[in-house]
Design a protein around this motif. Structure first.
Motif, mmCIF file in Angstrom:
data_model
loop_
_atom_site.group_PDB
_atom_site.id
_atom_site.type_symbol
_atom_site.label_atom_id
_atom_site.label_comp_id
_atom_site.label_asym_id
_atom_site.label_seq_id
_atom_site.Cartn_x
_atom_site.Cartn_y
_atom_site.Cartn_z
ATOM 1 N N MET A 1 32.106 -26.923 -17.229
ATOM 2 C CA MET A 1 31.666 -28.303 -17.246
ATOM 3 C C MET A 1 32.574 -29.094 -16.314
ATOM 4 O O MET A 1 33.779 -29.122 -16.493
ATOM 5 N N GLY A 2 31.960 -29.741 -15.328
ATOM 6 C CA GLY A 2 32.718 -30.519 -14.354
ATOM 7 C C GLY A 2 32.975 -31.934 -14.823
ATOM 8 O O GLY A 2 32.525 -32.349 -15.900
ATOM 9 N N PRO A 3 33.691 -32.716 -14.019
ATOM 10 C CA PRO A 3 34.067 -34.065 -14.432
ATOM 11 C C PRO A 3 32.898 -35.021 -14.661
ATOM 12 O O PRO A 3 32.969 -35.870 -15.548
ATOM 13 N N ILE A 4 31.841 -34.893 -13.888
ATOM 14 C CA ILE A 4 30.708 -35.809 -14.086
ATOM 15 C C ILE A 4 30.016 -35.527 -15.415
ATOM 16 O O ILE A 4 29.764 -36.436 -16.206
ATOM 17 N N VAL A 5 29.717 -34.275 -15.677
ATOM 18 C CA VAL A 5 29.063 -33.917 -16.931
ATOM 19 C C VAL A 5 29.994 -34.213 -18.113
ATOM 20 O O VAL A 5 29.578 -34.758 -19.130
ATOM 21 N N TYR A 6 31.268 -33.897 -17.966
ATOM 22 C CA TYR A 6 32.240 -34.140 -19.040
ATOM 23 C C TYR A 6 32.324 -35.634 -19.365
ATOM 24 O O TYR A 6 32.268 -36.026 -20.533
ATOM 25 N N THR A 7 32.442 -36.471 -18.340
ATOM 26 C CA THR A 7 32.524 -37.916 -18.552
ATOM 27 C C THR A 7 31.252 -38.439 -19.211
ATOM 28 O O THR A 7 31.303 -39.288 -20.110
ATOM 29 N N THR A 8 30.127 -37.923 -18.786
ATOM 30 C CA THR A 8 28.854 -38.340 -19.364
ATOM 31 C C THR A 8 28.777 -37.972 -20.847
ATOM 32 O O THR A 8 28.326 -38.771 -21.671
ATOM 33 N N VAL A 9 29.252 -36.786 -21.185
ATOM 34 C CA VAL A 9 29.243 -36.354 -22.586
ATOM 35 C C VAL A 9 30.215 -37.194 -23.422
ATOM 36 O O VAL A 9 29.926 -37.525 -24.574
ATOM 37 N N VAL A 10 31.350 -37.570 -22.846
ATOM 38 C CA VAL A 10 32.298 -38.438 -23.569
ATOM 39 C C VAL A 10 31.648 -39.793 -23.859
ATOM 40 O O VAL A 10 31.749 -40.316 -24.977
ATOM 41 N N VAL A 51 19.688 -36.233 -22.642
ATOM 42 C CA VAL A 51 18.580 -35.718 -21.832
ATOM 43 C C VAL A 51 18.962 -35.707 -20.355
ATOM 44 O O VAL A 51 18.608 -34.788 -19.613
ATOM 45 N N THR A 52 19.720 -36.710 -19.912
ATOM 46 C CA THR A 52 20.169 -36.746 -18.526
ATOM 47 C C THR A 52 21.111 -35.585 -18.230
ATOM 48 O O THR A 52 21.026 -34.970 -17.159
ATOM 49 N N VAL A 53 21.988 -35.267 -19.166
ATOM 50 C CA VAL A 53 22.870 -34.098 -18.991
ATOM 51 C C VAL A 53 22.021 -32.833 -18.920
ATOM 52 O O VAL A 53 22.285 -31.953 -18.096
ATOM 53 N N SER A 54 20.989 -32.740 -19.743
ATOM 54 C CA SER A 54 20.087 -31.580 -19.676
ATOM 55 C C SER A 54 19.411 -31.492 -18.315
ATOM 56 O O SER A 54 19.213 -30.398 -17.789
ATOM 57 N N ILE A 128 23.215 -28.910 -5.883
ATOM 58 C CA ILE A 128 24.205 -29.399 -4.925
ATOM 59 C C ILE A 128 25.588 -29.121 -5.489
ATOM 60 O O ILE A 128 25.782 -29.117 -6.703
ATOM 61 N N GLN A 129 26.498 -28.847 -4.598
ATOM 62 C CA GLN A 129 27.873 -28.658 -5.020
ATOM 63 C C GLN A 129 28.683 -29.838 -4.514
ATOM 64 O O GLN A 129 28.678 -30.162 -3.331
ATOM 65 N N LEU A 130 29.373 -30.471 -5.439
ATOM 66 C CA LEU A 130 30.188 -31.625 -5.103
ATOM 67 C C LEU A 130 31.519 -31.167 -4.524
ATOM 68 O O LEU A 130 31.913 -30.005 -4.691
ATOM 69 N N PRO A 131 32.234 -32.030 -3.809
ATOM 70 C CA PRO A 131 33.473 -31.613 -3.140
ATOM 71 C C PRO A 131 34.504 -30.963 -4.061
ATOM 72 O O PRO A 131 35.289 -30.136 -3.626
ATOM 73 N N TRP A 132 34.515 -31.314 -5.324
ATOM 74 C CA TRP A 132 35.497 -30.738 -6.247
ATOM 75 C C TRP A 132 34.981 -29.481 -6.945
ATOM 76 O O TRP A 132 35.631 -28.929 -7.805
ATOM 77 N N GLY A 133 33.796 -29.009 -6.552
ATOM 78 C CA GLY A 133 33.295 -27.731 -7.042
ATOM 79 C C GLY A 133 32.238 -27.810 -8.125
ATOM 80 O O GLY A 133 31.623 -26.803 -8.458
ATOM 81 N N GLU A 134 32.001 -28.974 -8.673
ATOM 82 C CA GLU A 134 30.990 -29.110 -9.718
ATOM 83 C C GLU A 134 29.601 -28.963 -9.102
ATOM 84 O O GLU A 134 29.305 -29.521 -8.054
ATOM 85 N N THR A 135 28.744 -28.188 -9.767
ATOM 86 C CA THR A 135 27.380 -27.985 -9.293
ATOM 87 C C THR A 135 26.415 -28.730 -10.202
ATOM 88 O O THR A 135 26.458 -28.576 -11.425
ATOM 89 N N LEU A 136 25.554 -29.534 -9.601
ATOM 90 C CA LEU A 136 24.552 -30.292 -10.346
ATOM 91 C C LEU A 136 23.162 -29.921 -9.851
ATOM 92 O O LEU A 136 22.984 -29.543 -8.699
ATOM 93 N N THR A 137 22.204 -30.050 -10.736
ATOM 94 C CA THR A 137 20.819 -29.771 -10.398
ATOM 95 C C THR A 137 20.112 -31.075 -10.059
ATOM 96 O O THR A 137 20.202 -32.050 -10.796
#
Length: 160
Positions: A1-10, A51-54, A128-137
């Motif tokens: 879980m990357g920072p964007i998904v983690y922050t969203t879940v928090v 749902v957005t995280v999904s 897409i892969q973000l510069p810090w390595g997180e991959t999002l759909t």
């Protein structure tokens, strides 16, 4: 879980806590409708974030379509709650316009649940892969149907 998904879940967790907390505050008093409406709004936004995280982590077109449909349904239901919340906080009686927008957006949610895809059909899932390595759909959608423009006009009228 990357920072964007983690922050969203928090943030989702904080909103879930707010929904429960304000519901319990309302339950004790049962007089302040602002507490109940804010609790419902927080709960709905919690579902929207889930749902957005999904959607951001979807692995198949079917799961992305299901998430997009749910996001559309719950998203159009969040706007009327926001209108009612602002009316309650401002101590302004709910106008016929607010009631009409609420009814129209509930109809849009029912239409979306009935299977008419207001936001189009998912046809692809580029990643897409973000510069810090997180991959999002991301989602590729087919053209939306005739309801898309009127629905967006309704949503913009809420924000106006």
């Amino acid at each position: 879980m990357g920072p964007i998904v983690y922050t969203t879940v928090v943030i989702e967790g904080m909103l879930a806590f707010a929904a429960l907390h304000y519901f319990l505050l309302w339950w004790r008093s049962r007089s302040d409708r602002v507490l109940l409406i804010f609790s419902l709004f927080s709960a709905l936004v919690t579902v929207l974030i889930a749902v957005t995280v999904s959607l951001l982590t979807a692995a198949s077109v079917e799961s992305a379509q299901r998430a997009l449909d749910l996001r559309t349904t719950f998203g159009v239901l969040a706007y009327p709650l926001l209108l009612w919340l602002v009316s309650e906080i401002a101590s302004v009686p709910v106008s016929r316009m607010v009631k009409g927008l609420t009814a129209a957006l509930i109809v849009v949610a029912i239409i979306n649940v009935a299977g008419v895809r207001v936001n189009g059909t998912v046809i692809g899932l580029p990643r897409i892969q973000l510069p810090w390595g997180e991959t999002l759909t991301l989602i590729e959608r087919s053209n939306s149907n005739f309801l898309t423009v009127p629905v967006y006009a309704l949503l913009l009228s809420v924000q106006w």
